[in-house]
Every structure is written in structure tokens, then in C-alpha cells.
Write an enzyme that holds these catalytic residues in place. Structure first.
Site, PDB file in Angstrom:
ATOM      1  N   GLY A 262     -32.041 -20.746 -27.226  1.00  5.64           N
ATOM      2  CA  GLY A 262     -31.292 -20.946 -25.998  1.00  5.64           C
ATOM      3  C   GLY A 262     -32.052 -20.425 -24.789  1.00  5.64           C
ATOM      4  O   GLY A 262     -33.288 -20.331 -24.803  1.00  5.64           O
ATOM      5  N   HIS A 263     -31.298 -20.059 -23.761  1.00  9.59           N
ATOM      6  CA  HIS A 263     -31.873 -19.607 -22.499  1.00  9.59           C
ATOM      7  C   HIS A 263     -32.722 -18.355 -22.695  1.00  9.59           C
ATOM      8  O   HIS A 263     -33.873 -18.300 -22.268  1.00  9.59           O
ATOM      9  CB  HIS A 263     -30.722 -19.338 -21.528  1.00  9.59           C
ATOM     10  CG  HIS A 263     -31.136 -18.998 -20.138  1.00  9.59           C
ATOM     11  ND1 HIS A 263     -31.946 -19.803 -19.378  1.00  9.59           N
ATOM     12  CD2 HIS A 263     -30.826 -17.911 -19.354  1.00  9.59           C
ATOM     13  CE1 HIS A 263     -32.127 -19.251 -18.179  1.00  9.59           C
ATOM     14  NE2 HIS A 263     -31.463 -18.104 -18.148  1.00  9.59           N
ATOM     15  N   PHE A 264     -32.155 -17.346 -23.357  1.00  8.83           N
ATOM     16  CA  PHE A 264     -32.869 -16.099 -23.611  1.00  8.83           C
ATOM     17  C   PHE A 264     -33.647 -16.198 -24.922  1.00  8.83           C
ATOM     18  O   PHE A 264     -33.390 -15.481 -25.887  1.00  8.83           O
ATOM     19  CB  PHE A 264     -31.889 -14.926 -23.651  1.00  8.83           C
ATOM     20  CG  PHE A 264     -31.390 -14.501 -22.302  1.00  8.83           C
ATOM     21  CD1 PHE A 264     -32.071 -13.544 -21.564  1.00  8.83           C
ATOM     22  CD2 PHE A 264     -30.244 -15.063 -21.756  1.00  8.83           C
ATOM     23  CE1 PHE A 264     -31.619 -13.143 -20.308  1.00  8.83           C
ATOM     24  CE2 PHE A 264     -29.785 -14.674 -20.500  1.00  8.83           C
ATOM     25  CZ  PHE A 264     -30.472 -13.715 -19.775  1.00  8.83           C
TER      26      PHE A 264
END
Length: 315
Positions: A290-292
């Protein structure tokens, strides 16, 4: 990440990736120093590790985070590089000093970090940018093009096509910065929303250490939500400045690695691919994250980054 990165897992990941980088000798982990610097009335907290005479790498975090997100990456990179990771104004342990007026815009944040690099004697350095760290890094690159030795962008966007539909509320506020539209952005700063940004698109959320998003939420509660609202409202200035960064890429062709969590709800894979349009030398790698992405794929990012820096950053 289930455990801190270690050299054994890094070497295994590098071998799996077909890395030609020299093996990292087994040695004690580099010590990380936690310091502050007084920059333009801002007490900038930063983490530093690695040999003082080694090539420098500046790590710039993003929204809902701080230099804490690099807690496992820093000791790995510090085996061969001088690594510095500041908390941006409005985040983590960085604080504006009492009596100092500070407008939370990306121009002002970048000005503080630019002055910070001068204070730290970073005449030439590579940058790792993530999320908000990207528009800060792009400003540094445009202002000081010959200082940038390489770019690693981990979900650090620089192209319109990289912005997902999740930016709709922000776009509305940029176009019409009314009190009502500004207020609609407040929900992005709630603990539940911060946690969602860490977990969305992640196959196994048990790999994410809860203190990562808890510390981010605690910092917002301590510093205040209004600075975050100001930055969300100012993010449109970053989009308007994209062409300047594209021109920098075309002219200077810096070694660039875009390593991207492909399930990011905010920054789409198309944003990573777009780097190759202005810089044919750009390398693009996608992770099932995901984003992180660094929270779940930290070992792989570290291995890729070490191999990339070893190939491209002169000693």
C-alpha cells in the site's frame, strides 16, 4: 514490519533480486544519533547515522509519518552512507519555537529543509522521498540541481496521472478554498483515517507495527490539526509546480528509482511509470504493498536502494 531489518535478510533480498552490489560485511549495526538544529526559528529534529565522509542520503517522510518511518532503513544504509532524516515542520519531534510565526506551506517547509541541508554541510546528496517529502524534495532539486546525486521515490508523486480519485475533496478545496471546503479535509487527520492510510491495500496488516500510525496521530494531537489542514489546502501548489520538476528531470537526468506500493489509494502506479517520460534513465519497481510500502516491504526497499545507490552515487 515483523522485525527490524538485519544484514542477513538484506543480503538474501539482494541475492534474490540479482544484485551485483558488493556484500555488506557483517558488522555491528550503525549507531543512530537523535539531534536537533535551529533553522529559521524552527527546532528541526533529525536522525543521523553513518560515516561523516561517506556519500550523503537525505530521507524525507510524508503525511501521517515522521523520520520514525525510516527507523529500520537508516542502520542498513548507514553501513556505507551518511544518512540524515529530519522531521518536517508540523510533524514528529520538530517544533516551531515560541513567538515565531510560521505559515505551513510547502514553500516554507522546503525553505527550512533547504537551510537544514546547508547547516549540515550537504553539498551533494541523494534524496529518498515519500508522499509530502516528494514536493519538498522536488523544490530542493529545482533550486539546487547540481546538489542532487540521485532520487529514490517511494510513492512520491510528481505527475497528474499519479493522483487518484481520492484527491477529489482536496481538488475541490484547492479550486474553492472556502471555510466549508477546508473543513471537509479535517477527516483526513483522524486516528482512524491515519491508520487506514497505513493498512489500505496491504495483504497482511499484521506486518504493520501499530506504533507507526499511533505516533503519527499523537504528533497531530500535540502539534495541532490546523497546520495539517494548511498543508492539505496548499498541496495544489505542488501540482502547479510539477512542470518545473519535469524540466529538471529532462535537463539533468539524475539516476532515479521509483519504487512503488502498487495498491496505494492516493498515488497510482501511473505516477511511477511517468518518471520515464522525462527521464529515460528512471527505473521503476512495483511492490504488492500500500501507501506505506516501507512498513511491509522494508527489506526489499533497502536491498533495491543499496544496489541502486552503489551503482549510481560516486564515492
Amino acid at each position: 514490519m515483523r522485525s527490524a531489518m538485519n544484514l542477513q535478510s538484506l543480503l538474501l533480498a539482494a541475492a534474490t533480486l540479482g544484485s551485483t552490489a558488493p556484500a555488506v560485511a557483517a558488522q555491528p549495526a550503525a549507531q543512530v544519533h537523535y539531534r536537533t538544529a535551529d533553522i529559521q526559528g524552527v527546532s528541526v529534529f533529525y536522525r543521523e547515522a553513518g560515516p561523516a565522509d561517506a556519500p550523503a542520503v537525505l530521507l524525507l517522510h510524508g503525511f501521517g509519518a515522521s523520520s520514525h518511518m525510516f527507523r529500520d532503513l537508516i542502520p542498513v544504509l548507514a553501513q556505507r552512507y551518511r544518512v540524515i532524516a529530519p522531521d518536517l515542520p508540523g510533524f514528529g519531534q520538530t517544533t516551531v519555537k515560541p513567538g515565531v510565526a510560521f505559515d505551513y506551506t510547502f514553500d516554507n517547509v522546503a525553505s527550512v529543509i533547504d537551510a537544514f541541508t546547508v547547516d549540515k554541510g550537504l553539498d551533494r546528496y541523494a534524496i529518498y522521498v515519500f508522499d509530502y517529502g516528494a514536493p519538498v524534495g522536488w523544490r530542493l532539486a529545482v533550486a539546487n540541481p547540481k546538489k542532487i546525486t540521485a532520487i529514490v521515490s517511494q510513492n512520491g508523486n510528481a505527475y497528474e496521472e499519479g493522483l487518484s480519485a481520492g484527491w477529489a475533496d482536496m481538488r475541490k478545496a484547492w479550486a474553492e478554498p472556502t471555510a466549508e471546503n477546508r473543513e471537509a479535509l479535517r477527516r483526513f487527520n483522524t486516528p482512524d483515517m491515519i491508520k487506514w492510510q497505513y493498512t489500505e491495500g496491504v495483504r497482511d496488516t499484521s506486518l504493520i507495527a501499530p506504533e507507526s500510525y499511533q505516533l503519527a496521530s499523537a504528533a497531530i494531537a500535540r502539534i495541532g490539526v490546523e497546520p495539517q489542514m494548511d498543508l492539505l489546502l496548499d498541496y495544489g501548489s505542488n501540482v502547479r509546480q510539477y512542470p518545473q520538476f519535469h524540466a529538471f528531470l529532462r535537463q539533468y537526468q539524475p539516476p532515479t528509482l521509483a519504487i512503488w506500493g502498487k495498491n496505494d489509494p492516493f498515488f497510482l502506479p501511473a505516477g511511477a511509470e511517468a518518471f520515464k517520460r522525462d527521464n529515460p534513465r528512471a527505473e521503476v519497481r512495483f511492490l504488492d504493498a500500500g501507501h506505506f510500502a516501507i512498513e511491509t516491504h522494508g527489506d526489499e526497499i533497502a536491498a533495491r536502494m543499496m544496489e541502486f545507490l552503489d551503482r549510481n552515487v560516486s564515492r
